[in-house]
Design an enzyme around this catalytic site. Structure first.
Site, mmCIF file in Angstrom:
data_model
loop_
_atom_site.group_PDB
_atom_site.id
_atom_site.type_symbol
_atom_site.label_atom_id
_atom_site.label_comp_id
_atom_site.label_asym_id
_atom_site.label_seq_id
_atom_site.Cartn_x
_atom_site.Cartn_y
_atom_site.Cartn_z
ATOM 1 N N ASP A 176 0.834 -1.210 0.000
ATOM 2 C CA ASP A 176 0.000 0.000 0.000
ATOM 3 C C ASP A 176 0.872 1.264 0.000
ATOM 4 O O ASP A 176 1.826 1.371 0.769
ATOM 5 C CB ASP A 176 -0.886 -0.049 1.251
ATOM 6 N N HIS A 204 -4.159 3.713 6.476
ATOM 7 C CA HIS A 204 -3.026 3.447 5.590
ATOM 8 C C HIS A 204 -1.724 3.815 6.304
ATOM 9 O O HIS A 204 -1.587 4.917 6.832
ATOM 10 C CB HIS A 204 -3.162 4.247 4.294
#
Length: 992
Positions: free
Chosen positions: A283, A456
């Site tokens: 990510d 995230h």
């Protein structure tokens, strides 16, 4: 649960996979598949990254050719796609890795792994529209390449329940061959709920997995699922065991920290790294942000401190998918004695799912309907709302704009924006904060205090995980190019060689062998597939260019208050002492009126109009002709006002004094007998309007009924007389209302054909009423053209007889709006022919079904008909949904949601008696049987006279048909006159 440590020695449970999908013979398909020819984009491409691109394997530094490829990958274009480079012959022993989305945007996450003739897809997400895609609902991955190999797709793996990872599933499932779907329990529940909105999508085969499961998917692929922390429970990473090595995909993730700042759950990451990792997809959303993740415990403490300080209402705006955060907010609210109201459809839906699975736990009575907010003290209320990104149709924006039915902003309200800003939404979020501040609200957001922890991982956490995973090769995913480049730089800093880090683009094909990761020159189609209303993939660049031009150049709208009877414009009246422009400075205030004989004008006796009094720009027909030259003289001055006045006069001059020319048109589709819902919602209104206006028409819309009953015409024919009997028996009088049958007026069909040229297919597909009815009837892409075009035929139904007063339900307003668009377009092209249609909304409440569903319906079998006998009424009333917890008479019962009370409120004239029954029922001591007996008697008093008249009329069907025949003859005569005018306007009146 997500951070639970795992013992490396523990044997992982294995799940027996479903039978392997058969391997079809390879189909000779080009690497790109067939290309749809499209106009080459004319706008300059948008660049996605900064410098340093040559530090990594993959595409070269952006040049004109690379930029063109980027643009092509977004919006397609055959020529551009052909310029993406020569195609290579692939290595048949290599594992192919192809990202279809998520590498040039935030969202649309989708990729697949292919080995020989087996394919595994990981995630099928959607992307929300950007500035350069106005009017688009959302964007989904392009699976053109996979569609040609759908027999080879062995599985779809969904990492978690966020829409940027699952949202495209209903659109793509059939195209991918409806393979098995592997998902955790909460993801499974979310996709199943979403699938209800797509009845024509194939039935899903979902296999529930748990973190720690190892599943053999096919001969070449075995999936090992492991938990990663994120903002939604049961987010899973996947390690894919393949013939060339282990491929790890982490999905969206962050690193959790405890109160002491120590990272949690790293044992699981270390276990995965110790299994040996060939390639790591990681990510990149927060890769450019330094530091570590904010602890969710810190967020919870800060939220509680803000809640304690708040003296009034608290409104928390966040993503509906942040289940973990929402659960903690509810827990804090309970601790502080606040009730929690849920605002927004997705918020309510996700909480229901999370409650059913045990991820959200709330005491009974904590969660309340948003309608109850105003009944409580402000310091006892917390509202959880969607809309933290400033979405125009979300719950928060309705509150800010004063459009919410139950909540408006009060000075001193505390608003908490507990979410990060999605890239591209900065302007809309700033607008939210500005508007809240203007209205006196106290606003907290994550830039002021830690009230949001991103899902995230930022840079330092990403580096930590890279060290634990120890991959041979690394591919940054999930983000714009600059974000992924920053992630690549972090990889170099932890010792991963720069030649082993690959910054790919959507559609590029990589070939993986045990010791190599090679980005080939081959490309598969990955350009945008845009969903716009009912259209999927049919919005091209030329349409977007037109929309962008309209957004940039704008339009002018003039709003005036007019007296339609006297055709007068009303000037605004300024209150004494109020700020603003002096009314005498209004452009119309000093235009001298023409000299006209006093008996032929309706002008004010004053020489000049006064503020707040009507200014007549139109007298009777003769006076208008006399003044036309005067207004032309003004227009010839070529001043903006002169031109506007002349145009305005021309519009008003065509207005008809309509006080005596109102024409009412109503109707029914003959698909079955009518029920109490029809009686409350439309028939009573028809009866009132036939007494108010001289001209009233009632249409039996048999042609319209055939749009979804084409294979059963006998049903339609039989029910023509049934709906006529119901309306006549209920009180619609043939002396006051003209009854006619739609199919017997061929002029309506001719008018429909002419109107078809004035409406685009895209506009029909965007009509909310059409969309909802298509969904209810399950048409999907197989909708009959006649059904899709029924707003056009309905416009012809109304306008052939000059109809301008149309009683409708609120759900039919978009159809009237579209009919008025047709009126405006026809008048603009061919000259003034039709008057604008005025919808008349019924103030009667919608009647719920006897089973408690939202609407009484023939198709659902939950209605009481106007022709039902007393025995049938009693039987249906006894089946009515009440309060399931009201088991014993002495138990207190709930009135809200109780269908019996809903019917009593509408049909029982003894309102005081009903109110007393409610109090007694809520207190306890009143049984459902007593209530239902009373309701049966009330309904019998309503239906009995209608049923009696209906039975009498039914004995003489010839009389009913004669009413229909005479009415149809009268309507046909009017239709012929209308079509003579229409043919003349369209210049097709060849044989006058």
């Amino acid at each position: 649960m997500l951070n639970k440590k795992s013992d490396n020695s523990e044997e992982r449970p294995r799940i027996t996979p479903p039978p392997l999908r058969p391997r079809p013979a390879p189909t000779p398909v080009g690497p790109q598949g067939p290309q749809k020819k499209q106009e080459r984009p004319s706008r300059p491409p948008r660049h996605h990254g900064g410098g340093g691109r040559n530090d990594y394997r993959g595409p070269a530094r952006p040049s004109s050719g690379a930029a063109e490829r980027t643009r092509a990958s977004k919006f397609g274009g055959a020529r551009a796609m052909q310029n993406m480079g020569p195609q290579e012959k692939g290595n048949s022993e290599a594992l192919r890795f192809v990202p279809l989305g998520g590498l040039e945007e935030v969202g649309r996450n989708c990729m697949f792994l292919e080995y020989k003739n087996e394919v595994v897809v990981i995630d099928v997400g959607l992307q929300f529209p950007e500035d350069e895609t106005p009017g688009i609902d959302y964007i989904i991955p392009n699976v053109q390449y996979l569609e040609q190999k759908k027999g080879s797709v062995q599985a779809i793996i969904l990492t978690h329940g966020h829409y940027d990872h699952i949202g495209a599933l209903p659109h793509l499932l059939a195209k991918l061959g409806n393979p098995p779907i592997y998902a955790t329990s909460i993801t499974k529940a979310i996709i199943e709920r979403r699938q209800e909105d797509f009845p024509n999508s194939p039935k899903m085969h979902v296999i529930t997995v748990k973190n720690g499961d190892e599943i053999k998917i096919s001969n070449s692929f075995t999936a090992v699922f492991f938990g990663v922390p994120h903002t939604i429970p049961e987010t899973t990473g996947v390690l894919m065991k393949t013939p060339i090595g282990n491929i790890v995909h982490f999905a969206d993730f962050r690193v959790d920290y405890n109160d002491a700042g120590e990272p949690q759950g790293l044992d699981e990451f270390e276990r995965i790294g110790n299994m040996g990792v060939h390639t790591f997809m990681v990510d990149s959303t927060n890769a450019e942000k330094p530091g570590h993740s904010v602890s969710e415990k810190t967020v919870e403490r800060n939220l509680e401190e803000i809640f304690v300080k708040a003296e009034g209402r608290i409104i928390v705006a966040t993503f509906a998918s942040l289940i973990t955060r929402i659960a903690e907010i509810i827990k804090i609210a309970e601790k502080l004695g606040r009730k929690v109201a849920l605002n927004g459809y997705s918020m309510k839906t996700n909480i229901q799912i999370a409650q059913s699975l045990g991820f959200v736990k709330a005491k009974e009575g904590t969660l309340i309907a948003v309608e109850e907010v105003n009944k409580m003290k402000d310091n006892k209320v917390l509202i959880l709302s969607t809309g933290a990104q400033g979405e125009s149709n979300a719950g928060l924006m309705k509150i800010i704009n004063g459009e919410h039915r139950h909540v408006s902003i009060k000075p001193g309200d505390t608003f908490i924006l507990s979410s990060s800003i999605i890239p591209g939404n900065e302007r809309s979020v700033q607008s939210v904060k500005d508007n809240l501040a203007r209205q006196g609200a106290i606003v907290y957001h994550s830039a002021l205090v830690d009230i949001h922890s991103s899902g995230h991982a930022p840079k330092d956490d990403l580096k930590l995980v890279m060290k634990l995973i120890k991959p041979k090769f690394l591919v940054p995913v999930h983000g714009y190019y600059f974000m992924r480049a920053a992630n690549g730089q972090s990889a170099r800093e932890v010792g991963i060689p720069k030649e082993n880090v690959f910054l790919m683009d959507n559609g590029q094909v990589a070939e993986l062998t045990p010791g190599e990761f090679k980005v080939t020159k081959e490309m598969v189609p990955a350009f945008y597939v845009m969903v716009d209303g009912l259209g999927v993939g049919d919005v091209e660049e030329v349409v977007l260019r037109d929309r962008r031009a309209l957004a940039a150049e704008g339009m002018i709208v003039v709003i005036m208050t007019m007296d339609h009877h006297f055709a007068r414009i009303h000037l605004p009246q300024r209150k004494s002492g109020a700020p603003g422009r002096d009314p005498q400075s209004h452009p119309l205030a000093h235009v001298p009126p023409p000299e006209l004989p006093r008996d032929r004008t309706r002008l004010s006796e004053d020489a000049h109009p006064r503020p707040g009094r009507p200014v007549s720009l139109r007298q009777d027909a003769q006076a208008s002709n006399d003044t036309a030259g005067y207004h032309r003289d003004i227009a010839q001055t070529k001043t903006p006002f002169g031109v506007f006045l002349f145009a305005l006069h021309d519009i008003i001059n065509h207005m008809k004094p309509s006080a005596d020319e109102k024409v009412v048109l109503t109707g029914d589709r003959p698909t079955g007998r009518l029920h109490l819902g029809h009686y409350v919602g439309s028939i009573q209104n028809r009866i009132a309007l036939q007494d108010k206006y001289k001209l009233s028409f009632y249409m039996i819309a048999d042609v319209q009924a055939l749009t979804d009953n084409a294979e059963d015409p006998e049903k339609v024919r039989k029910n023509v007389i049934e709906v006529a009997l119901d309306n006549l028996a209920a009180g619609l009088s043939p002396e006051k209302t003209t009854f006619f049958i739609q199919s017997q007026i061929p002029e309506i069909a001719e008018l429909t054909i002419i109107f078809l040229n004035l409406v685009t297919l895209a506009r029909l597909r965007r009509n909310p009423t059409v969309k909802n009815e298509m969904k209810q009837k399950g048409f999907g892409e197989n909708v009959p053209v006649g059904f899709l075009a029924y707003p056009i035929s309905q416009a012809a139904d109304i306008l052939f007889c000059g109809g301008n007063i149309i009683p409708v339900g609120e759900d039919q307003l978009p159809v009237i709006e579209q009919a008025n668009e047709i009126v405006a377009k026809f008048n603009a092209v061919y000259g003034k022919t039709f008057d604008k249609i005025q919808p008349v909304l019924s103030d009667a409440p919608r009647l719920v079904g006897i089973d408690g569903t939202a609407k009484a319906s023939k198709s659902l079998g939950n209605a009481i008909y106007l022709s039902d006998s007393y025995e049938e009424i009693k039987k249906k009333v006894m089946m009515m949904y009440t309060d399931p917890s009201h088991v014993h008479i002495e138990n207190p019962g709930k009135v809200k949601g109780n269908v019996v009370f809903a019917y009593l409120d509408i049909f029982d004239q003894d309102k005081k008696g009903v109110a007393e029954l409610k109090r007694e029922y809520e207190k306890g001591g009143l049984g459902d049987v007593v209530l239902k007996k009373r309701l049966s008697e009330v309904l019998e008093r309503t239906i009995s006279p209608i049923r009696t008249r209906r039975e009498m009329l039914a004995k003489d069907p010839d009389h009913v048909m004669e009413i229909l025949r005479k009415g149809t003859q009268k309507a046909r005569a009017i239709a012929k006159e209308t079509m003579n005018r229409v043919r003349g306007a369209v210049k097709i009146d060849y044989f006058k």
